[in-house]
Design a protein around this motif. Sequence first.
Motif, short mmCIF file in Angstrom:
data_model
loop_
_atom_site.label_atom_id
_atom_site.label_comp_id
_atom_site.label_asym_id
_atom_site.label_seq_id
_atom_site.Cartn_x
_atom_site.Cartn_y
_atom_site.Cartn_z
N PRO A 103 0.82 -1.23 0.00
CA PRO A 103 -0.19 -0.01 0.07
C PRO A 103 0.89 1.17 0.04
O PRO A 103 0.42 2.31 -0.53
CB PRO A 103 -0.81 -0.21 1.25
CG PRO A 103 0.03 -1.05 2.06
CD PRO A 103 0.53 -2.11 1.29
N SER A 104 2.13 1.35 0.58
CA SER A 104 2.83 2.45 0.49
C SER A 104 3.93 2.50 -0.51
O SER A 104 5.00 3.02 -0.52
CB SER A 104 3.48 2.71 2.11
OG SER A 104 2.40 2.73 3.00
N ALA A 105 3.92 1.32 -1.27
CA ALA A 105 4.80 1.09 -2.40
C ALA A 105 6.42 0.90 -1.93
O ALA A 105 7.18 1.37 -2.63
CB ALA A 105 4.89 2.23 -3.36
N ASN A 106 6.42 0.41 -0.65
CA ASN A 106 7.75 0.30 -0.11
C ASN A 106 8.08 -0.96 0.26
O ASN A 106 8.82 -1.59 1.21
CB ASN A 106 7.91 1.16 1.21
CG ASN A 106 6.94 0.82 2.17
OD1 ASN A 106 5.93 -0.07 2.05
ND2 ASN A 106 6.84 1.30 3.47
N GLU A 107 7.45 -2.14 -0.31
CA GLU A 107 7.87 -3.62 -0.24
C GLU A 107 8.29 -4.28 -1.44
O GLU A 107 7.85 -3.74 -2.57
CB GLU A 107 6.58 -4.11 0.35
CG GLU A 107 6.00 -3.73 1.80
CD GLU A 107 4.77 -4.70 2.37
OE1 GLU A 107 5.02 -5.80 2.57
OE2 GLU A 107 3.81 -4.06 2.65
N ASP A 108 8.69 -5.35 -1.40
CA ASP A 108 9.11 -6.22 -2.50
C ASP A 108 8.33 -7.65 -2.22
O ASP A 108 8.89 -8.37 -1.30
CB ASP A 108 10.69 -6.45 -2.32
CG ASP A 108 11.10 -7.15 -3.54
OD1 ASP A 108 10.12 -7.93 -4.21
OD2 ASP A 108 12.21 -7.30 -3.76
N PHE A 109 7.43 -7.90 -3.09
CA PHE A 109 6.62 -9.35 -2.74
C PHE A 109 7.20 -10.45 -3.35
O PHE A 109 6.56 -11.31 -3.19
CB PHE A 109 5.04 -8.92 -3.35
CG PHE A 109 4.34 -8.07 -2.68
CD1 PHE A 109 4.37 -7.52 -1.67
CD2 PHE A 109 2.77 -7.96 -3.12
CE1 PHE A 109 3.63 -6.88 -0.61
CE2 PHE A 109 1.99 -7.01 -2.29
CZ PHE A 109 2.22 -6.47 -1.27
N GLY A 110 8.44 -10.27 -3.76
CA GLY A 110 9.19 -11.42 -4.25
C GLY A 110 8.43 -11.96 -5.56
O GLY A 110 7.91 -11.51 -6.44
N VAL A 111 8.48 -13.22 -5.49
CA VAL A 111 7.97 -14.23 -6.73
C VAL A 111 6.54 -13.95 -6.87
O VAL A 111 5.80 -13.70 -7.95
CB VAL A 111 8.31 -15.58 -6.35
CG1 VAL A 111 7.67 -16.55 -7.52
CG2 VAL A 111 9.70 -15.96 -6.46
N GLU A 112 5.66 -13.47 -5.96
CA GLU A 112 4.24 -13.06 -6.22
C GLU A 112 4.22 -11.97 -7.29
O GLU A 112 3.38 -11.84 -7.78
CB GLU A 112 3.53 -12.54 -4.87
CG GLU A 112 2.24 -11.97 -5.11
CD GLU A 112 1.32 -11.41 -4.05
OE1 GLU A 112 0.36 -10.69 -4.21
OE2 GLU A 112 2.18 -11.24 -3.06
N GLN A 113 5.31 -10.97 -7.11
CA GLN A 113 5.22 -9.75 -7.92
C GLN A 113 5.18 -10.15 -9.64
O GLN A 113 4.68 -9.60 -10.26
CB GLN A 113 6.45 -8.96 -7.74
CG GLN A 113 6.35 -7.45 -7.95
CD GLN A 113 6.62 -7.14 -9.43
OE1 GLN A 113 7.36 -7.69 -10.04
NE2 GLN A 113 5.84 -6.14 -9.88
N THR A 114 5.83 -11.51 -9.92
CA THR A 114 5.98 -11.67 -11.22
C THR A 114 4.77 -12.71 -11.49
O THR A 114 4.68 -13.05 -12.96
CB THR A 114 7.48 -12.34 -11.41
OG1 THR A 114 7.75 -13.21 -10.46
CG2 THR A 114 8.56 -11.08 -11.32
N THR A 115 4.22 -13.61 -10.75
CA THR A 115 3.26 -14.62 -10.82
C THR A 115 2.30 -14.32 -10.67
O THR A 115 1.18 -15.08 -11.02
CB THR A 115 4.10 -15.88 -9.83
OG1 THR A 115 3.54 -15.72 -8.61
CG2 THR A 115 5.37 -16.43 -10.24
#
Length: 231
Positions: A103-115
Amino acid sequence: GIPLPPGAITIDMRREALAEFQMSLPGAKAPIDRFARGNREAMTKKQKRGALLFFGRAGCVSCHAVGGQSNEMFSDFQLHRIGGPQVFPLFGVGTGNVIFDGPSANEDFGVEQTTGDPSLRYMFRTAPLRNLAVARAFFHNGAFGSIEAAVRHHLNVLNSAANYDPDANGLPPDLFVGPIEPVLAAGIDPLLATPIHLSNGELKDLVAFVKEALFDDRVLRFCDLVPTTVP
């Protein structure tokens, strides 16, 4: 040579060419390789003590595998959630050009981000360990500035995550630390859930194994292989 028409070189050709080049650079003549091939003096006593910890009590080989599909790359190439610090750049004119997750664009969701799979949030593929001696930083986002700091994190994830110091790890000034609470709430891989205690001497032995025994100094000459021209 004969000029090629536009579009004759496809992306698949580029991939195959890059893969062939990468396969020619294994960097697999490190002390541990020479030791495994019969040279019992190839590794120092410190490195050998570190190897016993790596393959034994420290449990590193559980993920940084060397058998089967690992092909001796010291990685199982599987996804794990290891509670690494969140690191992100600012987004906007004159800063970063990537909007990070959360929500604050300050996280890295890892593999979720690409899948797009929420069950894979904060999960990352196990990194191979060969030739880390020439790496500038460690973990997928460069959060740790030394192999020792990265190893310490694996030995006690919760303590490392709670006490992460970006300055001590040399984090570049254009990167910032995101929230660790959601990462820990998502759960830590069971292989890392229980802290492993090593003495200072044992820690140094383990670091020596990872940093020195897996290093093939031929990689220092890889830049000499850059061609002056390409097709």
